[in-house]
Scaffold this motif. Structure first.
Motif, PDB file in Angstrom:
ATOM      1  N   UNK A 130      66.324  42.517  53.836  1.00  0.00           N
ATOM      2  CA  UNK A 130      66.462  41.606  52.691  1.00  0.00           C
ATOM      3  C   UNK A 130      65.081  41.148  52.216  1.00  0.00           C
ATOM      4  N   UNK A 131      64.195  40.873  53.154  1.00  0.00           N
ATOM      5  CA  UNK A 131      62.840  40.476  52.780  1.00  0.00           C
ATOM      6  C   UNK A 131      62.173  41.584  51.969  1.00  0.00           C
ATOM      7  N   UNK A 132      62.359  42.814  52.408  1.00  0.00           N
ATOM      8  CA  UNK A 132      61.816  43.964  51.680  1.00  0.00           C
ATOM      9  C   UNK A 132      62.380  44.000  50.257  1.00  0.00           C
ATOM     10  N   UNK A 133      63.680  43.792  50.133  1.00  0.00           N
ATOM     11  CA  UNK A 133      64.345  43.861  48.834  1.00  0.00           C
ATOM     12  C   UNK A 133      63.984  42.701  47.918  1.00  0.00           C
ATOM     13  N   UNK A 134      63.524  41.603  48.481  1.00  0.00           N
ATOM     14  CA  UNK A 134      63.222  40.431  47.659  1.00  0.00           C
ATOM     15  C   UNK A 134      61.720  40.180  47.582  1.00  0.00           C
ATOM     16  N   UNK A 135      61.115  39.775  48.664  1.00  0.00           N
ATOM     17  CA  UNK A 135      59.703  39.384  48.648  1.00  0.00           C
ATOM     18  C   UNK A 135      58.768  40.570  48.416  1.00  0.00           C
ATOM     19  N   UNK A 136      59.029  41.680  49.078  1.00  0.00           N
ATOM     20  CA  UNK A 136      58.186  42.852  48.869  1.00  0.00           C
ATOM     21  C   UNK A 136      58.360  43.353  47.435  1.00  0.00           C
ATOM     22  N   UNK A 137      59.577  43.343  46.943  1.00  0.00           N
ATOM     23  CA  UNK A 137      59.823  43.742  45.556  1.00  0.00           C
ATOM     24  C   UNK A 137      59.101  42.806  44.587  1.00  0.00           C
ATOM     25  N   UNK A 138      59.017  41.543  44.916  1.00  0.00           N
ATOM     26  CA  UNK A 138      58.299  40.579  44.085  1.00  0.00           C
ATOM     27  C   UNK A 138      56.795  40.888  44.058  1.00  0.00           C
ATOM     28  N   UNK A 139      56.243  41.237  45.207  1.00  0.00           N
ATOM     29  CA  UNK A 139      54.831  41.626  45.266  1.00  0.00           C
ATOM     30  C   UNK A 139      54.586  42.849  44.375  1.00  0.00           C
ATOM     31  N   UNK A 140      55.464  43.820  44.474  1.00  0.00           N
ATOM     32  CA  UNK A 140      55.344  45.046  43.683  1.00  0.00           C
ATOM     33  C   UNK A 140      55.429  44.711  42.189  1.00  0.00           C
ATOM     34  N   UNK A 141      56.345  43.844  41.834  1.00  0.00           N
ATOM     35  CA  UNK A 141      56.499  43.456  40.427  1.00  0.00           C
ATOM     36  C   UNK A 141      55.217  42.825  39.883  1.00  0.00           C
ATOM     37  N   UNK A 142      54.594  41.979  40.669  1.00  0.00           N
ATOM     38  CA  UNK A 142      53.332  41.358  40.244  1.00  0.00           C
ATOM     39  C   UNK A 142      52.255  42.428  40.071  1.00  0.00           C
ATOM     40  N   UNK A 143      52.175  43.343  41.018  1.00  0.00           N
ATOM     41  CA  UNK A 143      51.159  44.390  40.947  1.00  0.00           C
ATOM     42  C   UNK A 143      51.383  45.347  39.781  1.00  0.00           C
TER      43      UNK A 143
ATOM     44  N   UNK B 213      57.345  39.250  57.012  1.00  0.00           N
ATOM     45  CA  UNK B 213      56.992  40.574  57.555  1.00  0.00           C
ATOM     46  C   UNK B 213      55.808  40.475  58.514  1.00  0.00           C
ATOM     47  N   UNK B 214      54.813  39.675  58.172  1.00  0.00           N
ATOM     48  CA  UNK B 214      53.673  39.497  59.073  1.00  0.00           C
ATOM     49  C   UNK B 214      54.120  38.804  60.347  1.00  0.00           C
ATOM     50  N   UNK B 215      54.952  37.796  60.212  1.00  0.00           N
ATOM     51  CA  UNK B 215      55.467  37.106  61.397  1.00  0.00           C
ATOM     52  C   UNK B 215      56.196  38.085  62.311  1.00  0.00           C
ATOM     53  N   UNK B 216      56.993  38.956  61.714  1.00  0.00           N
ATOM     54  CA  UNK B 216      57.722  39.961  62.504  1.00  0.00           C
ATOM     55  C   UNK B 216      56.754  40.947  63.149  1.00  0.00           C
ATOM     56  N   UNK B 217      55.710  41.320  62.427  1.00  0.00           N
ATOM     57  CA  UNK B 217      54.714  42.247  62.979  1.00  0.00           C
ATOM     58  C   UNK B 217      54.058  41.646  64.211  1.00  0.00           C
ATOM     59  N   UNK B 218      53.703  40.384  64.113  1.00  0.00           N
ATOM     60  CA  UNK B 218      53.012  39.718  65.217  1.00  0.00           C
ATOM     61  C   UNK B 218      53.961  39.479  66.393  1.00  0.00           C
ATOM     62  N   UNK B 219      55.169  39.035  66.094  1.00  0.00           N
ATOM     63  CA  UNK B 219      56.084  38.662  67.167  1.00  0.00           C
ATOM     64  C   UNK B 219      56.763  39.850  67.838  1.00  0.00           C
ATOM     65  N   UNK B 220      57.223  40.835  67.064  1.00  0.00           N
ATOM     66  CA  UNK B 220      58.100  41.848  67.651  1.00  0.00           C
ATOM     67  C   UNK B 220      57.722  43.310  67.414  1.00  0.00           C
ATOM     68  N   UNK B 221      56.918  43.593  66.406  1.00  0.00           N
ATOM     69  CA  UNK B 221      56.686  45.000  66.050  1.00  0.00           C
ATOM     70  C   UNK B 221      56.098  45.819  67.196  1.00  0.00           C
TER      71      UNK B 221
ATOM     72  N   UNK C 196      58.863  46.616  59.228  1.00  0.00           N
ATOM     73  CA  UNK C 196      57.643  45.975  58.751  1.00  0.00           C
ATOM     74  C   UNK C 196      56.734  47.015  58.096  1.00  0.00           C
ATOM     75  N   UNK C 197      56.626  48.154  58.715  1.00  0.00           N
ATOM     76  CA  UNK C 197      55.780  49.230  58.179  1.00  0.00           C
ATOM     77  C   UNK C 197      56.245  49.647  56.792  1.00  0.00           C
ATOM     78  N   UNK C 198      57.541  49.671  56.595  1.00  0.00           N
ATOM     79  CA  UNK C 198      58.097  50.017  55.280  1.00  0.00           C
ATOM     80  C   UNK C 198      57.583  49.041  54.222  1.00  0.00           C
ATOM     81  N   UNK C 199      57.604  47.757  54.519  1.00  0.00           N
ATOM     82  CA  UNK C 199      57.095  46.754  53.579  1.00  0.00           C
ATOM     83  C   UNK C 199      55.599  46.927  53.360  1.00  0.00           C
ATOM     84  N   UNK C 200      54.863  47.061  54.443  1.00  0.00           N
ATOM     85  CA  UNK C 200      53.408  47.215  54.343  1.00  0.00           C
ATOM     86  C   UNK C 200      53.047  48.471  53.551  1.00  0.00           C
TER      87      UNK C 200
END
Length: 192
Positions: free
Chosen positions: A61-74, A106-114, A124-128
């Motif tokens: 869901x984060x990928x579909x929302x927040x990552x998509x928002x980053x892409x939209x800005x870019x 995504x960064x929190x997930x990378x640090x905690x569990x990836x 996480x890699x998909x988002x990055x």
């Protein structure tokens, strides 16, 4: 607690994402998830298969929302550096406005569990990777317009911008001075 008659799976995943984002995976209990989603423990497990599976859904869901928002800005209008700055400023403002300095999920997930869970790492890699691809396109466009002077492989330049961006997301968890964060953004972009 029984599953609500009008079950809205998107709402439940969004609520779970917010809970995981606020507390982290390990610190989020089943009770926390039940409280935030309105589901009982059995409904939570029957619907999603457990806490880990719900966490993976939250990352999607984060990928579909927040990552998509980053892409939209870019992909927005304007010069390349303005789009890069807009993405970074958007993150700074979001992180400073957020209750509890939660940073980037995504960064929190990378640090905690990836490092421990290959499926979390892949999510996480998909988002990055998506952000990196978009940054690379912006760098190439900026070079074509004569706006970005950095030489070498465009992907390496994009990764440098991405590292600054993700570093800002981490820094904003402990640094609440917007001017310090903006100076970091402007310094990084001036070096391009």
């Amino acid at each position: 607690m029984a599953r609500p008659r009008e079950f809205d799976e998107d709402r439940v995943v969004a609520a779970a994402m917010e809970t995981f984002w606020r507390h982290g995976y390990e610190a989020t209990s089943t009770r926390d998830l039940c409280d935030s989603t309105g589901l009982g423990p059995s409904s939570l497990y029957n619907t999603f298969g457990g806490k880990r599976q719900l966490y993976l859904r939250a990352l999607r869901r984060y990928y579909d929302t927040a990552t998509a928002e980053q892409v939209e800005i870019l992909r927005g209008e304007g010069p390349a550096k303005e789009r890069l700055r807009a993405m970074m400023i958007h993150a700074v403002d979001a992180d400073l406005d957020a209750t509890g300095a939660r940073g980037c999920f995504a960064i929190n997930a990378a640090v905690e569990l990836a490092g421990l869970d290959p499926e979390v790492r892949d999510a996480v890699r998909r988002s990055f990777d998506r952000v990196e691809d978009e940054l690379c396109a912006v760098v190439e466009a900026g070079r074509g317009a004569g706006e970005i002077r950095s030489t070498g492989d465009a992907r390496v330049v994009a990764r440098r911008v991405q590292s600054t961006y993700y570093g800002l997301r981490v820094l904003s968890r402990v640094q609440d001075d917007r001017e310090v964060l903006l100076a970091t953004v402007d310094g990084a972009l001036a070096d391009l």
